[in-house]
Design a protein around this motif. Structure first.
Motif, short mmCIF file in Angstrom:
data_model
loop_
_atom_site.label_atom_id
_atom_site.label_comp_id
_atom_site.label_asym_id
_atom_site.label_seq_id
_atom_site.Cartn_x
_atom_site.Cartn_y
_atom_site.Cartn_z
N SER A 16 6.44 11.25 -3.64
CA SER A 16 6.92 12.56 -4.07
C SER A 16 7.07 13.48 -2.86
N GLU A 17 7.85 14.53 -3.06
CA GLU A 17 8.09 15.48 -1.98
C GLU A 17 6.83 16.31 -1.71
N LEU A 57 4.74 19.58 -0.97
CA LEU A 57 4.85 20.98 -1.35
C LEU A 57 4.35 21.87 -0.22
N GLY A 108 4.00 17.11 -5.61
CA GLY A 108 5.34 17.50 -6.02
C GLY A 108 5.85 16.68 -7.19
#
Length: 250
Positions: A190-191, A193, A199
């Motif tokens: 996931s990206e 944050l 994220g």
């Protein structure tokens, strides 16, 4: 999806009517993401059709990401959903976060896969359901054909969520079936944050097979509270990382 050329539009309608044994006009459930809908005939997931979804990589056995992908699809349909399973391990709070409210779902649990397959066929033949989901290990051609014919008869959407007991059984996913589309969903990092936390879940969605269409793959965000996915931009350096995860998924 509308087509500017009326000749092409008419031809698509005629082909769709010929492909349905009961003469129902095909309808489609779009993802709402133009890049994804553009590669799907009709501009979305077809009602009156059978679809296959499976997890890739580490999710081949548990199928968590694939299950949420399916939940997001049926969450955007209108009506009741029948979910057939042989392993009662579906974590419904996560499914609800993907937009599928528990009041809309009828669960059918069985100890034998043959009974789950039979329940799925009965549900598709019933005619009062928006979609029928079945968690299956095997999907022989004859069984998939029966499910496809049942879906055509009522216009319900059938989705087979392929779940294997062992990683090496996933090679069965390459066998031919009567499904209209075949998807493989693999998790990606996931990206990050700007603050502490995790994220939005990031997936590699591979459209491995589609009738009257071309294969494709997309990096998408997990379904939101309304079942909607989004297309995520590829970050710098992400292409090599995605390639490594794709190799793991294969």
């Amino acid at each position: 999806m509308s087509y500017a050329n009326p000749v092409i539009s008419e031809l698509r309608d005629r082909i769709a009517s010929l492909g349905c044994s009961y003469g129902k006009r095909a309808t489609y459930l779009p993802f709402g993401v133009s890049e994804i809908d553009a590669v799907l005939p009709g501009g979305g997931m077809g009602y009156g059709c059978l679809h296959e979804v499976a997890g890739g990589g580490g999710g081949t056995v548990d199928g968590a990401a694939a299950a949420l992908f399916v939940a997001g699809i049926v969450a955007r349909s209108h009506g009741k959903v029948l979910w057939c399973m042989t392993r009662p391990d579906l974590f419904f709070p996560a499914v609800a976060q993907a937009g599928l409210h528990p009041d809309r779902v009828v669960f059918c649990e069985s100890d034998r896969e043959e009974e789950a397959l039979s329940a799925m066929e009965e549900g598709l033949s019933f005619g009062g359901l928006a979609a029928v989901v079945g968690e299956l290990v095997r999907l022989p051609m004859n069984a998939s054909r029966r499910l496809q014919l049942a879906a055509e008869k009522t216009g319900a959407m059938g989705i087979v969520l392929r779940r294997w007991r062992r990683q090496n059984e996933a090679s069965d996913y390459g066998q031919p079936t009567a499904s209209t589309t075949r998807w493989r969903i693999s998790t990606l990092p996931s990206e990050r944050l700007p603050v502490a936390g995790v994220g939005r879940a990031r997936w590699l969605a591979e459209l491995m097979r589609v009738k009257a269409g071309a294969c494709a793959e997309f990096e998408i965000g997990a379904p939101d509270a309304k079942g909607r996915v989004c297309l995520l931009p590829t970050a710098p350096g992400r292409a090599d990382q995605t390639a490594r995860w794709r190799n793991l998924a294969g």
